[in-house]
Design a protein around this motif. Structure first.
Motif, mmCIF file in Angstrom:
data_model
loop_
_atom_site.group_PDB
_atom_site.id
_atom_site.type_symbol
_atom_site.label_atom_id
_atom_site.label_comp_id
_atom_site.label_asym_id
_atom_site.label_seq_id
_atom_site.Cartn_x
_atom_site.Cartn_y
_atom_site.Cartn_z
ATOM 1 N N ALA A 298 -22.240 17.464 -55.203
ATOM 2 C CA ALA A 298 -23.168 17.027 -56.254
ATOM 3 C C ALA A 298 -23.181 18.006 -57.435
ATOM 4 O O ALA A 298 -23.349 17.594 -58.578
ATOM 5 C CB ALA A 298 -24.570 16.882 -55.677
ATOM 6 N N ASN A 299 -22.995 19.297 -57.140
ATOM 7 C CA ASN A 299 -23.017 20.308 -58.205
ATOM 8 C C ASN A 299 -21.615 20.663 -58.710
ATOM 9 O O ASN A 299 -21.456 21.609 -59.481
ATOM 10 C CB ASN A 299 -23.703 21.594 -57.708
ATOM 11 N N CYS B 247 -16.845 16.622 -44.525
ATOM 12 C CA CYS B 247 -17.207 15.395 -43.806
ATOM 13 C C CYS B 247 -15.943 14.666 -43.327
ATOM 14 O O CYS B 247 -15.929 14.074 -42.253
ATOM 15 C CB CYS B 247 -18.056 14.527 -44.725
ATOM 16 N N CYS B 248 -14.874 14.725 -44.126
ATOM 17 C CA CYS B 248 -13.589 14.155 -43.690
ATOM 18 C C CYS B 248 -13.112 14.893 -42.434
ATOM 19 O O CYS B 248 -12.543 14.298 -41.528
ATOM 20 C CB CYS B 248 -12.524 14.319 -44.763
ATOM 21 N N LEU B 249 -13.324 16.189 -42.407
ATOM 22 C CA LEU B 249 -12.887 17.015 -41.278
ATOM 23 C C LEU B 249 -13.749 16.780 -40.039
ATOM 24 O O LEU B 249 -13.229 16.567 -38.940
ATOM 25 C CB LEU B 249 -12.957 18.507 -41.677
ATOM 26 N N LYS C 161 -7.588 13.150 -45.663
ATOM 27 C CA LYS C 161 -8.787 12.689 -46.362
ATOM 28 C C LYS C 161 -9.193 11.338 -45.790
ATOM 29 O O LYS C 161 -8.350 10.461 -45.606
ATOM 30 C CB LYS C 161 -8.485 12.569 -47.850
ATOM 31 N N ASP C 162 -10.483 11.166 -45.495
ATOM 32 C CA ASP C 162 -10.979 9.884 -44.993
ATOM 33 C C ASP C 162 -11.139 8.942 -46.194
ATOM 34 O O ASP C 162 -11.944 9.220 -47.078
ATOM 35 C CB ASP C 162 -12.331 10.117 -44.295
ATOM 36 N N PRO C 163 -10.354 7.858 -46.254
ATOM 37 C CA PRO C 163 -10.427 6.985 -47.430
ATOM 38 C C PRO C 163 -11.800 6.322 -47.597
ATOM 39 O O PRO C 163 -12.097 5.762 -48.651
ATOM 40 C CB PRO C 163 -9.335 5.925 -47.154
ATOM 41 N N ASP C 164 -12.624 6.400 -46.553
ATOM 42 C CA ASP C 164 -13.953 5.800 -46.610
ATOM 43 C C ASP C 164 -15.050 6.876 -46.467
ATOM 44 O O ASP C 164 -16.163 6.579 -46.031
ATOM 45 C CB ASP C 164 -14.058 4.766 -45.466
ATOM 46 N N VAL D 247 -15.722 10.336 -51.203
ATOM 47 C CA VAL D 247 -15.205 9.089 -51.782
ATOM 48 C C VAL D 247 -16.341 8.277 -52.411
ATOM 49 O O VAL D 247 -16.245 7.829 -53.547
ATOM 50 C CB VAL D 247 -14.445 8.253 -50.724
ATOM 51 N N HIS D 248 -17.448 8.127 -51.661
ATOM 52 C CA HIS D 248 -18.519 7.241 -52.148
ATOM 53 C C HIS D 248 -19.706 7.975 -52.776
ATOM 54 O O HIS D 248 -20.589 7.334 -53.353
ATOM 55 C CB HIS D 248 -19.025 6.361 -50.997
#
Ligand SMILES: [Zn+2]
Length: 336
Positions: free
Chosen positions: A139-140, A169-171, A235-238, A243-244
């Protein structure tokens, strides 16, 4: 020009120009336990110009085996880690600015702690705070370096903002509570924390100087089995975070929080709104109920069942309690 940094400047990867960049760099180190004390020590001596050190806890004798900048005197005085670290680091390098924050890294403090730095170094001991660091950094628009250690095992990874690499979070996935092991139950070697911190510091020097090649893999070390692995993380595409841009920890208002401290039979209470506690008022109020001791940074209260360490901003550590709800009622009963 003093020769304080001459050995670092003589190294081709830093040079005088790199040293100047370090001196004008700003970092935040979250946690001043085993990893954080090594990191703060290395980077203060390396001449990083502004170092904000954040820790919510105070020093105990069992810390000294691996938390390298504290002394027996600090433990006897039960000084807040951030303040003790600031004093020792200032003695090692008076030419940089060290800001000690005796506070918890949480959703209400995260922005203030990281919004004005170039890099965040993780030296915490739990996944929940790392998820928050990950989201707050996203966010920063900040980069951060993850480090974790237990027993003889350690791991570290760089999470650089703006590249298309995976985030924490992907990890770790979206709801990973970690291994369930803690340093209190599984132990930890100072060798493990020193080496993981040293990797974090070397990556920080590369990042801050803009020189060298940052590692893009997850580095895992097992010092007891003599094993070092570098693991590619996809990388988690979702991914909800990178990503989001959806956050589960960052920006959430949590009310009064009670957090059990890893293996300590103690619970940290963070009031909904930070206050400005007048220790003398509370000392008077609590004196008939037990033993009270006031220092510059804390008020300590003990009766036959419980102990309370109260900080200036209203945060408290309730000792001899492991149930968060019981800790909340102790806090409400004695502090308000
Ligand atoms: Zn991600």
């Amino acid at each position: 020009m003093s020769d304080r940094y001459s050995r670092q400047e003589a190294f081709f990867g830093i040079g005088q120009e790199g040293q100047e960049k370090l001196l004008s760099s700003r970092i935040c180190i979250v946690g001043l336990g085993a990893l954080g004390t090594v990191t703060a020590n290395n980077l203060a001596r390396a001449g990083v110009g502004f170092i904000r050190i954040v820790d919510r806890d105070y020093i105990e004798l069992s810390n000294l085996q691996r938390q390298i900048i504290y002394t027996e005197k600090d433990a006897a005085e039960a000084l807040p880690k951030a303040e003790a670290a600031r004093r020792h680091l200032a003695e090692a390098n008076s030419g940089i600015e060290i800001e000690a924050m005796i506070t918890d890294f949480n959703s209400s403090t995260a922005d203030t702690l990281i919004s004005d730095v170039d890099l965040v170094l993780d030296a915490t001991d739990n996944f929940e705070t790392r998820y928050l660091i990950n989201e707050a950094c996203r966010a920063n628009r900040k980069s951060w370096i993850y480090g974790g250690a237990i027993g003889a095992n350690g791991m570290t990874m760089n999470f650089i903002y703006g590249d298309d690499q995976p985030c924490f979070c992907c990890l770790a996935g979206t709801d990973n509570k970690g291994t369930g092991q803690s340093c209190a139950t599984s132990g930890v070697l100072a060798s493990t924390t020193s080496i993981i911190s040293s990797y974090q510091c070397a990556e920080a020097l590369k990042y801050l100087t803009g020189n060298g090649m940052l590692r893009k893999t997850l580095l895992c070390i097992d010092l007891w089995e003599n094993q070092i692995d570098e693991i590619s993380v996809a990388k988690d595409p979702d991914c909800p975070v990178c990503v989001h841009g959806q956050y589960s920890y960052y920006g959430k208002s949590l009310g009064m929080q009670a957090v059990s401290l890893c293996g300590r039979n103690a619970v940290q209470i963070i009031p909904e709104e930070p206050g400005d506690i007048d220790f003398d008022d509370y000392a008077q109020k609590l004196a008939p109920l037990g033993r009270v001791a006031v220092s510059q940074f804390t008020l300590d209260f003990e009766n036959k069942d419980i102990g309370i360490k109260l900080f200036k901003n209203g945060r408290a550590i309730i000792k001899n309690v492991d149930d968060p709800n019981r800790a909340k009622s102790v806090y409400t009963e004695f502090i308000g």
